[in-house]
Design an enzyme around this catalytic site. Structure first.
Site, short mmCIF file in Angstrom:
data_model
loop_
_atom_site.label_atom_id
_atom_site.label_comp_id
_atom_site.label_asym_id
_atom_site.label_seq_id
_atom_site.Cartn_x
_atom_site.Cartn_y
_atom_site.Cartn_z
N ALA A 52 97.74 0.93 51.49
CA ALA A 52 97.92 1.97 52.52
C ALA A 52 96.70 2.69 52.56
O ALA A 52 95.89 2.55 51.58
CB ALA A 52 99.18 2.70 52.21
N LYS A 53 96.55 3.50 53.71
CA LYS A 53 95.36 4.46 53.93
C LYS A 53 95.88 5.33 54.93
O LYS A 53 96.57 4.87 55.77
CB LYS A 53 94.14 3.55 54.50
CG LYS A 53 92.84 4.27 54.16
CD LYS A 53 92.32 4.04 52.69
CE LYS A 53 91.07 4.81 52.48
NZ LYS A 53 90.40 4.60 51.18
N GLY A 54 95.31 6.41 55.18
CA GLY A 54 95.24 7.45 55.88
C GLY A 54 94.12 8.14 56.54
O GLY A 54 93.09 8.01 55.84
#
Ligand code: NAD
Length: 428
Positions: A116-118
């Site tokens: 995941a990444k944000g």
């Protein structure tokens, strides 16, 4: 490159940058996935994308809105895991690619996470401390519907740090009505952070760098190294290499490029950057180089540790280094990979080279769950063992299949994800 791929309708063709690079990397590994290639489309689309509006009241009373993202690329092997970036150039394509590289990385080093990444599209240098805190808290609250200690665990990335993680942990905990230390990693030690986490990514770059150098018969003592990006990853990697006797001959960051043929004094440079925010103006440099000359510097090892797509078909040919250690995520385009391969440059890919950070993040998460904390020595020893094992497993695949280290790392990473996908089966 992007034209041959099916671009999702939510990206316009000019937005595809890093995501198109990732898709090309998946195309290159697909012939080696055997029967698992049946599932490869899974890797070509993120599982879940959340785009959020992040409004804050500025110190002058005006209202500002920022665009925030959290992308969960894959959760077949475990909860999502990946950093949060605050940068003015953050785009959905970038966050998608970064989340996908986390899937491959977590699998390649065999930590039980998906990817995941944000990010928030903002230049954090333009915000006051209070504005930064309000933006971080509102963003955390907005993405709070999909993150959690057993769902998706953020961590620091470009322009985010222990303080950012403390605010995120506190905001999530307030909304949940309990103290949830395991919702983020890279926290301060006083909040359940892990010893060794701040240094872990740079240390991992150093460990695999030493392994790669020994494969190439290069002695680290006396080796010349150029580093792009002098933040958490580049600064610490440079310090560890310098302590091992290497000469850090060139450093570039957002403020400029400095050079010293006998090696810069890294400890003094770290102090300068802590005080002034950039390497620019460092008095211990022999020369200030034009930025475009950085990649042509004579060196044995080049460490890109800033942003994506820095080594491209336009500059790969100028590179003199024998080894490239990808501290950054996605710094090399597939076209540049081909040029470097033809020149005989050994590229140690991001998904192995910078996996030290997520490895110690995993240790932090495990320590938080058990409320039992390990010594720094224990952490560094376990980190070193995992990094060396991952590097040698990838090296073995490179030799067995005559492929690049990147393709080898992707073969290991993708195979584990797709095996999990296959054995779980499709729901419903
Ligand atoms: P950071 O914010 O601590 O440092 C970023 C550095 O890059 C700074 O020195 C900045 O000046 C420099 N930079 C920014 N724009 C630049 C430009 N246009 N040209 C040259 N230099 C530029 O960030 P970080 O945590 O060190 O992350 C750096 C890279 O490493 C990113 O690609 C990140 O995704 C990757 N990474 C970080 C971690 C981690 O644990 N922090 C883990 C794995 C990978």
């Amino acid at each position: 490159m992007s034209t041959q791929h099916q671009i999702p309708s939510y990206l316009t063709p000019h937005e595809t940058g890093p995501w198109a690079v990732y898709l090309e990397q998946i195309d290159r590994v697909t012939p080696y996935l055997g029967h698992l290639s049946r599932w490869v489309e899974t890797l070509k689309r993120p599982k879940r994308i959340l785009v959020v509006d992040v409004p804050i009241e500025r110190d002058d009373g005006s209202i500002a809105h920022f665009e925030g993202y959290r992308v969960q690329h894959n959760t077949s092997r475990g909860p999502g895991k990946g950093g949060v970036r605050f940068h003015q150039d953050v785009t959905l394509s970038e966050v998608m690619a970064l989340s996908a590289w986390m899937t491959i990385k977590n699998s390649a080093v065999n930590v039980p996470y998906g990817g995941a990444k944000g990010g928030i599209r903002v230049d954090p240098k333009t915000l006051s401390h209070g504005e930064l805190m309000r933006m971080t808290r509102r963003y955390t609250s907005e993405i709070g519907i999909i993150i959690g200690p057993d769902k998706d665990i953020p961590a620091p990335d470009v322009n985010t740090n222990e303080q950012t993680m403390a605010w995120m942990m506190d905001t999530y905990s307030m909304n949940e009505g309990r103290t949830a230390t395991g919702v983020v990693t890279g926290k301060p030690i006083s909040l359940g952070g892990s010893l060794g986490r701040r240094e872990a990514t740079g240390r991992g770059v150093f460990v695999v760098g030493c392994e790669a150098a020994s494969k190439r018969g290069l002695d680290i003592a006396g080796a010349k190294i150029a580093v792009q990006g002098f933040g958490n990853v580049g600064g610490i990697a440079a310090r560890l290499f310098a302590e091992a006797g290497a000469k850090i001959v060139a450093v570039q960051d957002h403020g400029g490029t400095i050079f010293h043929s006998n090696g810069l004094n890294v400890h003094k440079l770290l102090e300068h950057v802590a005080a002034h925010g950039s390497v620019a103006g460092f008095e211990g440099a022999e020369a200030v180089l034009p930025d475009q000359e950085f990649f042509a510097v004579h060196c044995d090892i080049l460490i890109p540790a800033a942003l994506e797509q820095q080594i491209t078909a336009a500059n790969a040919d100028q590179i003199k280094a024998k080894i490239i250690l990808e501290g950054a995520n996605g710094p090399t385009t597939p076209e540049a990979d081909d040029i470097l391969r033809d020149k005989g440059v050994l590229v140690v890919p991001d998904v192995i080279a910078n996996a030290g950070g997520v490895t110690v993040s995993y240790f932090e998460w495990v320590q938080d769950f058990s409320s039992y904390f390990w010594s720094e020595d224990e952490i560094n020893q376990r980190l070193t063992r995992i990094m060396k094992e991952a590097f040698h497993a990838v090296w073995q695949v490179t030799e067995d299949k005559s492929v690049s280290l990147r393709t080898a790392a992707f073969i290991i990473g993708c195979s584990r994800v797709l095996q999990a996908r296959e054995v779980r089966g499709l729901y419903p």
